[in-house]
Design a protein around this motif. Structure first.
Motif, mmCIF file in Angstrom:
data_model
loop_
_atom_site.group_PDB
_atom_site.id
_atom_site.type_symbol
_atom_site.label_atom_id
_atom_site.label_comp_id
_atom_site.label_asym_id
_atom_site.label_seq_id
_atom_site.Cartn_x
_atom_site.Cartn_y
_atom_site.Cartn_z
ATOM 1 N N ILE A 51 7.730 -0.846 -10.393
ATOM 2 C CA ILE A 51 7.477 -2.056 -9.279
ATOM 3 C C ILE A 51 5.715 -1.868 -9.159
ATOM 4 O O ILE A 51 5.157 -0.969 -8.592
ATOM 5 N N GLU A 52 5.201 -2.978 -9.261
ATOM 6 C CA GLU A 52 3.499 -3.219 -9.161
ATOM 7 C C GLU A 52 3.132 -4.032 -8.574
ATOM 8 O O GLU A 52 4.135 -5.034 -7.776
ATOM 9 N N GLY A 53 2.076 -4.242 -8.117
ATOM 10 C CA GLY A 53 1.366 -5.296 -7.164
ATOM 11 C C GLY A 53 0.676 -4.859 -6.114
ATOM 12 O O GLY A 53 0.457 -3.796 -5.705
ATOM 13 N N PHE A 54 0.073 -6.000 -5.505
ATOM 14 C CA PHE A 54 -0.896 -5.634 -4.288
ATOM 15 C C PHE A 54 -0.255 -5.002 -3.190
ATOM 16 O O PHE A 54 -0.470 -3.811 -2.703
ATOM 17 N N ASP A 55 0.721 -5.377 -2.656
ATOM 18 C CA ASP A 55 1.883 -4.797 -1.631
ATOM 19 C C ASP A 55 2.233 -3.528 -2.143
ATOM 20 O O ASP A 55 2.385 -2.713 -1.166
ATOM 21 N N ALA A 56 2.720 -3.426 -3.365
ATOM 22 C CA ALA A 56 3.120 -2.222 -3.865
ATOM 23 C C ALA A 56 1.993 -0.988 -3.721
ATOM 24 O O ALA A 56 2.278 0.024 -3.338
ATOM 25 N N ASP A 57 0.709 -1.254 -4.118
ATOM 26 C CA ASP A 57 -0.021 -0.555 -3.990
ATOM 27 C C ASP A 57 -0.565 -0.112 -2.808
ATOM 28 O O ASP A 57 -1.162 1.059 -2.197
ATOM 29 N N ILE A 58 -0.616 -0.984 -1.745
ATOM 30 C CA ILE A 58 -0.820 -0.764 -0.402
ATOM 31 C C ILE A 58 0.070 0.164 0.214
ATOM 32 O O ILE A 58 -0.194 1.218 0.996
ATOM 33 N N ALA A 59 1.404 -0.031 -0.022
ATOM 34 C CA ALA A 59 2.515 0.842 0.286
ATOM 35 C C ALA A 59 2.291 2.180 -0.138
ATOM 36 O O ALA A 59 2.403 3.274 0.415
ATOM 37 N N ARG A 60 1.751 2.501 -1.371
ATOM 38 C CA ARG A 60 1.389 3.561 -2.133
ATOM 39 C C ARG A 60 0.236 4.472 -1.298
ATOM 40 O O ARG A 60 0.159 5.540 -1.154
ATOM 41 N N GLU A 61 -0.610 3.534 -0.817
ATOM 42 C CA GLU A 61 -1.769 4.214 -0.149
ATOM 43 C C GLU A 61 -1.225 4.837 1.185
ATOM 44 O O GLU A 61 -1.752 5.783 1.852
#
Length: 314
Positions: free
Chosen positions: A101-111
């Motif tokens: 799962i990729e994308g802007f929201d996914a990476d915000i969650a990872r941060e």
């Protein structure tokens, strides 16, 4: 007797069909599962007034974190459970090559997981429809929701929000050459939007003569638009850009119908978790992470003006 015999030979008995069986019509493709026509508004409800709905709780002072029950629960589990979907191209989608799962929201969650657990990969994504976001928070199915979720007063009554991490604008997506240039051209036409989103209410206020077709996910709107089962799609320009990137025959048209400030949703019983999430968002604004993520996923929207400034209520 002759008449009776003739009737018998012709199959006149009451148990016999009166004609050939009707054949199914395969000319029109089926609508997506869960699609329906939104009820027409019965009147204009007064807008709720909660002051500044985007004002959130201030982060804990840098370098200090008091005992937080929600954080202890997340750390004991060993992963942050995040609600999103996989039908929002650019924001959250499944990479067809890797299945990730990729994308802007996914990476915000990872941060956020990086700050809470020390590892951006210690996150578990749970797929939600737009209508399921608030119930999933309230029954603790997820810790947070990072799913292009607009902050407004009505939702603030049900869940808590972080500060704004992205500001979108609701617009319209239509086929090139359709003659649709904005909301004014949608009278008498069918417009797709995801159920449970602010896009439905805004379009019904701006263009009450349009018929709103609701579907579970934004990817479904792309399908019904391509199949000409609707004339247009309306939602935030960032999501529309993700749909348009998959079909060169589509274009975003018209002026903004409404600003759409995205926030991270949190259970109202976890105010300290809101403060921790806001600490992560402050960090990614300061250290350039937000700009890096924008350039990676949302550069097609044009040069960024920078991350939205946080507003705090305390």
């Amino acid at each position: 007797m002759a008449a009776a015999a003739a009737c018998a030979l012709a199959g006149c008995a009451g148990t016999q069909p009166s004609g050939p069986a009707a054949r199914p019509d395969y000319a029109s493709p089926p609508m997506p599962a869960g699609a329906s026509v939104a009820a027409s508004p019965t009147g204009t409800a007064p807008a709720r007034d909660c002051g500044d709905p985007t004002a959130s709780l201030r982060p804990f002072p840098e370098g200090t974190t008091p005992p937080v029950a929600s954080l202890a629960r997340i750390q004991a589990r060993g992963r942050l459970v995040v609600g999103l979907d996989t039908g929002s191209n650019l924001f959250s989608f499944r990479d067809p090559g890797t299945g990730t799962i990729e994308g802007f929201d996914a990476d915000i969650a990872r941060e956020v997981a990086r700050d809470l657990l020390g590892d951006p990969n210690r996150v578990e994504f749970r797929i939600l429809s737009s209508a399921d976001r608030i119930p999933a928070l309230n029954d603790n199915t997820v810790d947070i929701v990072v799913k292009t979720m607009t902050i407004n007063c009505e939702r603030r009554e049900q869940v808590a929000f972080s500060t704004v991490y992205f500001l979108a604008q609701q617009r319209v997506l239509a086929a090139k050459g359709s003659g649709i240039r904005g909301a004014a051209d949608l009278a008498g036409k069918r417009v797709c939007a995801a159920a449970g989103t602010t896009s439905v209410d805004h379009m019904q206020r701006v263009q009450p003569a349009a018929t709103i077709v609701t579907v579970p996910n934004w990817a479904d709107c792309l399908v019904v638009l391509q199949q000409r089962q609707v004339d247009a799609v309306t939602t935030d320009d960032a999501l529309l850009a993700g749909l348009a990137s998959q079909d060169p025959n589509l274009q975003i048209v018209g002026e903004s119908l409404s600003p759409e400030p995205y926030g991270i949703g949190v259970n109202k019983a976890d105010p300290d978790l809101v403060r921790l999430v806001n600490g992560s968002l402050d960090r990614i604004r300061r250290d350039g992470t937000w700009l890096r993520l924008y350039d990676r996923w949302l550069g097609m929207l044009g040069p960024p003006t920078g991350p939205p400034a946080p507003h705090y209520q305390d």
